[in-house]
Motif scaffolding. Structure first.
Motif, PDB file in Angstrom:
ATOM      1  N   LEU A  30       0.884  -1.207  -0.090  1.00 12.45           N
ATOM      2  CA  LEU A  30       0.100  -0.198   0.020  1.00 12.45           C
ATOM      3  C   LEU A  30       0.907   1.192   0.093  1.00 12.45           C
ATOM      4  O   LEU A  30       0.434   2.223  -0.802  1.00 12.45           O
ATOM      5  N   LEU A  33       1.966   1.687  -3.522  1.00 13.19           N
ATOM      6  CA  LEU A  33       1.226   2.295  -4.349  1.00 13.19           C
ATOM      7  C   LEU A  33       0.666   3.602  -4.141  1.00 13.19           C
ATOM      8  O   LEU A  33       0.541   4.412  -5.063  1.00 13.19           O
ATOM      9  N   LEU A  37       0.645   6.659  -6.897  1.00  9.60           N
ATOM     10  CA  LEU A  37      -0.255   7.669  -7.086  1.00  9.60           C
ATOM     11  C   LEU A  37       0.242   9.279  -7.023  1.00  9.60           C
ATOM     12  O   LEU A  37      -0.004   9.981  -7.890  1.00  9.60           O
ATOM     13  N   LEU A  55      -6.601  16.842  -7.237  1.00  6.07           N
ATOM     14  CA  LEU A  55      -7.646  15.790  -6.732  1.00  6.07           C
ATOM     15  C   LEU A  55      -6.916  14.465  -6.763  1.00  6.07           C
ATOM     16  O   LEU A  55      -7.496  13.664  -5.651  1.00  6.07           O
ATOM     17  N   GLN A  56      -5.983  14.049  -7.614  1.00  4.51           N
ATOM     18  CA  GLN A  56      -5.276  12.981  -7.458  1.00  4.51           C
ATOM     19  C   GLN A  56      -4.726  12.671  -6.081  1.00  4.51           C
ATOM     20  O   GLN A  56      -4.780  11.712  -5.536  1.00  4.51           O
ATOM     21  N   VAL A  59      -8.173  12.937  -3.274  1.00  2.00           N
ATOM     22  CA  VAL A  59      -9.067  12.081  -3.288  1.00  2.00           C
ATOM     23  C   VAL A  59      -8.415  10.573  -3.548  1.00  2.00           C
ATOM     24  O   VAL A  59      -8.717   9.874  -2.604  1.00  2.00           O
ATOM     25  N   TYR A  60      -7.515  10.586  -4.386  1.00  3.86           N
ATOM     26  CA  TYR A  60      -7.069   8.981  -4.559  1.00  3.86           C
ATOM     27  C   TYR A  60      -5.917   8.736  -3.767  1.00  3.86           C
ATOM     28  O   TYR A  60      -6.302   7.875  -2.613  1.00  3.86           O
ATOM     29  N   ILE A  64      -9.310   7.628  -0.934  1.00  7.74           N
ATOM     30  CA  ILE A  64      -9.275   6.099  -1.407  1.00  7.74           C
ATOM     31  C   ILE A  64      -8.444   5.198  -0.514  1.00  7.74           C
ATOM     32  O   ILE A  64      -8.640   4.179  -0.064  1.00  7.74           O
ATOM     33  N   LEU A  67      -9.240   4.132   2.757  1.00 11.60           N
ATOM     34  CA  LEU A  67     -10.049   3.185   3.038  1.00 11.60           C
ATOM     35  C   LEU A  67      -9.434   1.713   2.976  1.00 11.60           C
ATOM     36  O   LEU A  67      -9.687   1.066   3.874  1.00 11.60           O
ATOM     37  N   PHE A  68      -8.272   1.710   2.250  1.00  9.19           N
ATOM     38  CA  PHE A  68      -7.552   0.489   2.013  1.00  9.19           C
ATOM     39  C   PHE A  68      -6.829   0.252   3.452  1.00  9.19           C
ATOM     40  O   PHE A  68      -6.426  -0.767   4.029  1.00  9.19           O
ATOM     41  N   VAL A  71      -9.189  -0.926   5.956  1.00  5.96           N
ATOM     42  CA  VAL A  71      -9.339  -2.708   5.774  1.00  5.96           C
ATOM     43  C   VAL A  71      -8.102  -3.554   6.179  1.00  5.96           C
ATOM     44  O   VAL A  71      -8.204  -4.399   6.934  1.00  5.96           O
ATOM     45  N   ILE A  72      -6.871  -3.030   5.878  1.00  5.14           N
ATOM     46  CA  ILE A  72      -5.970  -3.825   5.975  1.00  5.14           C
ATOM     47  C   ILE A  72      -5.502  -3.801   7.336  1.00  5.14           C
ATOM     48  O   ILE A  72      -5.198  -4.951   8.173  1.00  5.14           O
ATOM     49  N   LEU A 148     -22.327   7.205  -7.236  1.00  2.00           N
ATOM     50  CA  LEU A 148     -21.730   7.408  -5.578  1.00  2.00           C
ATOM     51  C   LEU A 148     -22.770   7.276  -4.733  1.00  2.00           C
ATOM     52  O   LEU A 148     -22.375   6.418  -3.631  1.00  2.00           O
ATOM     53  N   GLY A 151     -22.968   3.447  -4.551  1.00  2.00           N
ATOM     54  CA  GLY A 151     -21.910   2.728  -4.081  1.00  2.00           C
ATOM     55  C   GLY A 151     -22.013   3.071  -2.521  1.00  2.00           C
ATOM     56  O   GLY A 151     -21.603   2.247  -1.709  1.00  2.00           O
ATOM     57  N   LEU A 152     -22.358   4.299  -1.918  1.00  2.00           N
ATOM     58  CA  LEU A 152     -22.638   4.385  -0.472  1.00  2.00           C
ATOM     59  C   LEU A 152     -23.630   3.484  -0.224  1.00  2.00           C
ATOM     60  O   LEU A 152     -23.314   2.920   1.044  1.00  2.00           O
TER      61      LEU A 152
ATOM     62  N   MET B  38      -5.872  -3.177  -5.529  1.00  2.00           N
ATOM     63  CA  MET B  38      -4.870  -2.492  -5.621  1.00  2.00           C
ATOM     64  C   MET B  38      -4.496  -2.351  -7.261  1.00  2.00           C
ATOM     65  O   MET B  38      -4.161  -1.334  -7.759  1.00  2.00           O
ATOM     66  N   VAL B  80     -17.441  -0.341  -2.479  1.00  2.00           N
ATOM     67  CA  VAL B  80     -18.156  -1.694  -2.620  1.00  2.00           C
ATOM     68  C   VAL B  80     -17.189  -2.770  -2.574  1.00  2.00           C
ATOM     69  O   VAL B  80     -17.463  -3.867  -1.713  1.00  2.00           O
TER      70      VAL B  80
END
Lengths: 171, 105
Positions: A30, A33, A37, A55-56, A59-60, A64, A67-68, A71-72, A148, A151-152, B38, B80
């Motif tokens: 991660l 990654l 980005l 924005l990259q 947001v990215y 985003i 979120l990873f 979860v990890i 979106l 997705g929510l 990823m 999702v």
């Protein structure tokens, strides 16, 4: 000067992506990654799209990837916590991503200090993007907002644990 | 013809294709669903870079508009997808895609 910046940032983006795809530890992958980005964000800036670059990053690489990270960390994929703290202290794990991110930061400073952007003759300004986005692409904006929302709702639905309870009741 | 300090659009497109290929190989190589997500992100970034490079080359805002759409699609896909990861962990106690074969696919 600017072409050198472009090729260095492109090499970092591609190299970090390769490293991210070949790590065995999800947390290390991660980090690479995120560096990839950020390298792509520098490429966007050099290509005359500063709004897309911002924005990259925001947001990215920000939202985003968080979120990873959630979860990890939630699934505890990075080994047990004591080993993870040990990993954080041994510098071999953060040296390569740190150097890559430092190079990208230096590139960004150099690129911002240039008064003109010689890589593109007429960069597309955010105003033109906004006029296009809320003009001919109005329908696309509406569809993206509905996506979106879907997705929510989908993430909320999948995040609950009712599926497991239903299964236990039926078995 | 621009002054000599330029990067041809083809080079930016090559970088985009490289990123897309790395993402594709990662998607096929890895079986852990987190790594597959990823790899999808890397592929989406390759596509976005191609759009931005084309927008810069032709001075057209449409490419950046497409980048914004890719951004929103990636956000929805990741939310999702990670919800599915959590359910997968709860139901089959594994993150390996080969263990999720209840449909006998």
């Amino acid at each position: 000067m600017i072409p050198v910046l472009f090729y260095v940032a492109a090499a970092i983006a591609v190299g970090a992506a390769i490293l991210a795809m070949t790590r065995s530890n999800a947390a290390h992958a991660l980090i690479f990654l995120i560096v990839s980005l950020l390298g792509i964000a520098v490429l966007f800036f050099l290509l005359g799209a500063p709004f897309a670059a911002a924005l990259q990053v925001v947001v990215y690489a920000g939202a985003i990837m968080v979120l990873f990270v959630f979860v990890i960390m939630m699934l505890n994929l990075g080994g047990n916590s004591q080993e993870k703290e040990h990993d954080l202290l041994s510098f071999e794990y953060w040296l390569v991503p740190g150097v890559m991110a430092g190079i990208l930061l230096g590139e960004l400073v150099i690129a911002i200090n240039q008064t003109t952007n010689p890589l593109v003759s007429d960069p597309v300004l955010p105003k033109a993007v906004a006029l296009s986005l809320f003009g001919p692409y109005m329908l696309g904006v509406e569809l993206a907002s509905m996506l979106l929302l879907a997705g929510l709702v989908g993430a909320y639905h999948l995040g609950r644990d009712f599926l497991v309870r239903n299964r236990e009741r039926s078995s | 013809m621009m002054p000599e300090a330029t990067v041809p659009m083809e080079h930016a497109l090559i970088v985009a294709a490289l990123l897309f290929g790395i993402g594709l190989f990662g998607l096929m190589l890895r079986r852990n669903i987190i790594f597959m997500l990823m790899a999808l992100e890397v592929m989406l970034n390759g596509a976005a870079l191609a759009f931005i490079a084309a927008a810069a080359h032709w001075g057209n805002p449409d490419g950046q508009v497409m980048f914004l759409f890719i951004l929103s699609i990636a956000a929805a896909e990741v939310s999702v997808g990670l919800g599915l990861v959590l359910q997968m962990r709860r139901q089959i106690r594994s993150l390996d895609m080969n263990d999720a074969s209840q449909l006998r696919g």
